[in-house]
Design an enzyme around this catalytic site. Structure first.
Site, short mmCIF file in Angstrom:
data_model
loop_
_atom_site.label_atom_id
_atom_site.label_comp_id
_atom_site.label_asym_id
_atom_site.label_seq_id
_atom_site.Cartn_x
_atom_site.Cartn_y
_atom_site.Cartn_z
N LEU A 15 0.81 -1.21 0.00
CA LEU A 15 0.00 0.00 0.00
C LEU A 15 0.85 1.26 0.00
O LEU A 15 0.63 2.19 -0.78
CB LEU A 15 -0.92 -0.02 1.23
CG LEU A 15 -1.96 1.08 1.31
CD1 LEU A 15 -2.99 0.92 0.21
CD2 LEU A 15 -2.64 1.04 2.68
N TYR A 212 -27.39 -8.36 9.33
CA TYR A 212 -26.86 -7.88 10.61
C TYR A 212 -26.18 -6.52 10.48
O TYR A 212 -25.70 -5.97 11.47
CB TYR A 212 -25.89 -8.92 11.18
CG TYR A 212 -26.57 -10.23 11.44
CD1 TYR A 212 -27.47 -10.36 12.50
CD2 TYR A 212 -26.36 -11.32 10.61
CE1 TYR A 212 -28.14 -11.56 12.74
CE2 TYR A 212 -27.01 -12.53 10.84
CZ TYR A 212 -27.90 -12.64 11.90
OH TYR A 212 -28.56 -13.82 12.13
N ASP A 297 5.11 0.81 7.54
CA ASP A 297 5.47 -0.10 8.63
C ASP A 297 6.97 -0.19 8.86
O ASP A 297 7.41 -0.54 9.95
CB ASP A 297 4.93 -1.50 8.35
CG ASP A 297 3.42 -1.60 8.58
OD1 ASP A 297 2.85 -0.64 9.12
OD2 ASP A 297 2.83 -2.63 8.22
#
Length: 533
Positions: A15, A212, A297
């Protein structure tokens, strides 16, 4: 061995690496991306991208390709025994910050963009295609084998999946190679922070559970004897169940556990893949070493949070660095501009690290009693109100907070330029649409146009002056001076990333001289200002 050349070599095509390729190529920087995997991860990983991320994607032509959430939509989470069982409570998505407005205050529009509920494995192909359109050289199934830097650049060896090796000479290396970053390790850069928190496992599955979601809740904390887990949807028929333990489960056990979390046994469940990862909170001691930079990261590993601080922070890293590399590589700015990357982005990573542990989701990991007292900043402050302190933002002093709600700022250097709607020539645009390509001077007085032309000529830094109130008109005359903290004759100097670098509240006696000095300083101009004539 044949040697290729490029301006920037990006290690990692996930990403953040792909975002870097888009932003760099958008600025016309030749970029080569080396990603050792042949394709994106089969696990969607991140889901949910912030309005600020959408602003950045909008600027490079991807805004219409990424579906944004409906107006007024907000993410909601509930604690439940199971989807079909009792729902005990709904927990606020983001706690109100200490400086938040009262409930009765009118809503403020901070951005022309809304967030996007798109899975990472759906966003990455869009980034990949856009980077290729802009001219980036994307090489999947290609590993960064070795590299070394010298005063003039970085010499790397890449190896393809079939064993072919070739050298690449690059001006700079951007490491977006993950939390175990081999580039960071080779540099000997340490990390600080909470460290390892836990090891988690998950299962990605497909099941017909749309009923839901009708209440608007999309995240569920499963709380029942023998099963503590987190369940959420990717909005495309896929769901992920994240376990609170590191126990390996066979397919039959996984399916039974998924049905236990759903609370029904009469639904078809298709298991897609499983995941295992280390939950940790670590920030690199520095984000740069010579001609090598860390992003995503590789620079900061942040646990999943309701602010989406991991992926979104990495995308902003890439955006911050891209315009600076472009300016230096083009000869407009001196290399010292690149020193502002660490100065600006590392404090943001630490701010987000600390905010994660101030919130209820991760507060259990805090150790010192004082940690629980960290003031909580709400999402408007974290998204749009962070402050950059560096040589590229004049007067952003230590007396200012690291972040505040946008309405608490008033155009201070180091803050994101405010969003205002403008009309002119039959079109409606945001002030943010005026930025991203280069330096822009916003002013309400004609005298600043000549000053901008002179400052650009003297420094060699391209500068566009846009007058607010003439062809570009805000909704009411005082919006611009109020939002940008200037008088009727003042001006605001905005960087290529949309952050304010300098301002003059009024028209000084020598506008060209003051603007020239400011532009030369904040852009780290490669050319010294020419003497006044």
């Amino acid at each position: 061995m044949r040697t290729e050349e490029t301006s920037v070599l990006v290690a990692g095509g996930g990403l953040v690496g792909l975002s870097a390729a888009v932003f760099l190529s958008w600025h016309g920087v030749p970029t080569l991306v080396a990603e050792r995997h042949a394709a994106s991860s089969p696990h969607p990983r991140a889901v949910g991208f912030t309005p600020r991320t959408m602003e950045l994607l909008r600027a490079v032509g991807l805004g219409s390709h990424v579906p944004q959430v409906p107006p007024g939509a907000r993410l909601r989470r509930a604690r439940v025994q199971s989807l079909a069982g009792p729902w005990s409570e709904e927990t606020p998505w983001t706690p109100r910050g200490d400086d938040g407005p009262p409930d009765e205050a009118p809503a403020i529009e901070y951005s022309p963009c809304r967030g996007a509920a798109i899975a990472q494995d759906r966003l990455e192909p869009l980034l990949r295609d856009r980077a290729a359109e802009l001219g980036a050289d994307l090489r999947f199934g290609t590993e960064l084998l070795t590299w070394r830097q010298d005063d003039d650049g970085v010499l790397a060896v890449l190896r393809t999946g079939d064993g072919d090796e070739r050298q690449v000479r690059a001006g700079y290396l951007l490491a977006a190679d993950g939390t175990r970053s081999p580039v960071r390790e080779a540099l000997g850069i340490g990390r600080g922070g909470r460290g390892h928190l836990s090891t988690s496992r998950s299962v990605l599955f497909r099941a017909p559970l749309e009923e839901y979601l009708e209440s608007g809740v999309s995240q569920f904390q499963i709380d029942q004897p023998g099963l503590q887990a987190f369940l959420t949807t990717y909005g495309d028929g896929r769901w992920v169940l994240m376990f609170a333990d590191d126990r390996e489960r066979d397919p039959d056990t996984l399916k039974a556990t998924v049905l236990q979390a759903i609370g029904r046994t009469d639904l078809p469940v298709e298991l897609i893949t499983t995941g295992r990862w280390e939950l940790s909170a670590l920030v690199a001691d520095r984000f740069a070493s010579g001609r090598v930079f860390l992003a995503g990261d590789a620079a900061h590993t942040l646990p999943p949070s309701r602010g989406g601080y991991g992926a979104n922070t990495g995308i902003e890293d890439a955006h911050n660095l891209a315009w600076k590399l472009s300016s230096v590589l083009s000869g407009v700015s001196a290399p010292r501009l690149l020193g502002t990357y660490d100065a600006e982005r590392r404090p943001v990573a630490w701010l987000r690290h600390d905010q994660i542990f101030a919130r209820a989701d991760h507060r259990r990991f805090t150790e010192a009693p004082g940690d629980a007292g960290t003031p909580i900043l709400d999402e408007e402050a974290m998204e749009f109100g962070q402050l950059y302190r560096s040589a590229a933002a004049l007067t952003a002093g230590e007396e200012l907070p690291p972040a505040a709600r946008p309405e608490r700022w008033a155009g201070q250097p180091g803050t994101r330029a405010p969003h205002l709607w403008l009309s002119g020539d039959g079109e409606r645009l945001s002030t943010l649409d005026l930025f991203q390509r280069g330096w822009v001077l916003l002013a309400g007085h004609d005298h600043w146009a000549a000053a901008a032309e002179r400052a650009s000529e003297r420094t060699g830094v391209p500068l566009e002056c846009r007058r607010i109130g003439d062809r570009l008109r805000p909704r009411e005359p005082q919006e611009f001076p109020r939002a940008f903290g200037v008088g009727p004759d003042g001006a605001s100097l905005v960087r290529p990333d949309g952050y304010i670098a300098w301002r003059s509240r009024d028209l000084p006696a020598r506008p060209a001289g003051e603007l020239t000095a400011a532009l030369a300083q904040v852009s780290c101009a490669a050319l010294p200002p020419a003497p006044s004539r």
